[in-house]
Enzyme design. Sequence first.
Site, short mmCIF file in Angstrom:
data_model
loop_
_atom_site.label_atom_id
_atom_site.label_comp_id
_atom_site.label_asym_id
_atom_site.label_seq_id
_atom_site.Cartn_x
_atom_site.Cartn_y
_atom_site.Cartn_z
N GLY A 226 0.76 -1.24 0.00
CA GLY A 226 0.00 0.00 0.00
C GLY A 226 0.79 1.29 0.00
CD GLU A 260 0.92 -9.18 1.45
OE1 GLU A 260 -0.07 -8.48 1.14
OE2 GLU A 260 0.84 -10.18 2.17
CE1 TYR A 303 -10.78 1.43 -7.86
CE2 TYR A 303 -8.72 1.49 -9.10
CZ TYR A 303 -9.63 0.80 -8.33
OH TYR A 303 -9.41 -0.51 -8.01
CB CYS A 328 -20.20 2.21 -27.48
SG CYS A 328 -19.88 2.31 -29.24
CD GLU A 329 -20.20 1.42 -21.59
OE1 GLU A 329 -20.79 2.23 -20.84
OE2 GLU A 329 -20.65 0.29 -21.88
#
Length: 406
Positions: A226, A260, A303, A328-329
């Site tokens: 993170g 991690e 996001y 097409c969005e």
Amino acid sequence: MSMDIKEIAEQYGTPLYVYDFDYIEERYNSLKDAFAGKKSLINYAVKANSNLSVIAHLAKLGAGADCVSIGEVKRALSAGVSKYQIIFSGVGKRDDEIKAALEYDILLINLESEAEMKRVEMVAKALGKEARISIRVNPNIDPQTHPYISTGLHENKFGVEIEMAKRMYIYAKKSEFLNPVGIHFHIGSQLTKLEPIAEACGIVADLVRSLKAIDIDIKFFDVGGGIGVVYDDEKTISPQAYTDAIFQATKGLDVTILCEPGRYMVANAGVFLTKVLYEKVNEDKRFVIVDGAMNDLIRPSLYNAYHRIEAVAKEGEKTPADVVGPVCESGDFFGKNVPLPALEHNDLIAVHSAGAYGFTMSSNYNTRPKPAEVAIQGDKVKLIRKRETYEDQVRLELECMEESAK
């Protein structure tokens, strides 16, 4: 990147992902150096960028792997990661995945619920094996990040509360088929403040001390990942400050620290290249339409994530433009109101910080082929994933059609 990305785009076509392997090595070494003198293992979070060549590059440097599916475990093994450096995490694991992980004899399986612990015990018993486990503890700490990538609060689906964790450890200690060797927490991704990490470390370290007092010997203290990176103008956490906070919290504990990192390793190693198809103006709204799309890089749409966008080798007065793709969005965009010079057909656009959660989250929406991936190391450029073809996309469907026609 020292190489001319315009030449690379001409050679390999667009849309295209390009990764700087020297940068990845620098990031790995910066974290490794910060852990110097302490028992530690850096487990690269494969979900960030699961290309086999990326994993293999990190494995050669000494990295392990944090995996959230048995497919990722197989990738790690295929790329040369030692089985004893592989962790299998994730909220939902099927019995066949648990069975495979136990047969591969990886370092440990991270558990996220009491129900999952019972399934792992049942599978281990059927195999006549002992499962090395870790339990993911939810310290209920606000990570101060985007809600979609927050994972350490009670309202999130991840991990178990402290009291439940204690009960699970006691159960596992008594079980013939479970060996509780680790503890794990991960409060969120893209963390730019040290305080939540330090606070979570302290809470979980105190739990370890209470477990050791009742003869549950925790050997691995997994702090998750993170650490934030710079997409725009974020102030981030230095590796040394990060490890100092962990060492302070775990003072006096004889544990191996696991971490991690994923985004930290690869986000700013990658650039997504896409070519301009044409410009379009609706009244006073300017659009730059490119050959890349949300199926290639979905973070801005998913996001509302910011990625720095620049026109490569193109000068001129800049005016705001939405950089959009052919899908097409309405959510098919890479950036809105991006200052760009006037652009023409085949001009090159670079979308920066695209090495993490770019290709791995791509899809074939609108039957679009996934992009090629290229690596730069030193003065060498190599193709590490070929561009997908239409035939690649429909092969499994055609096989079924052919079978049913018999």
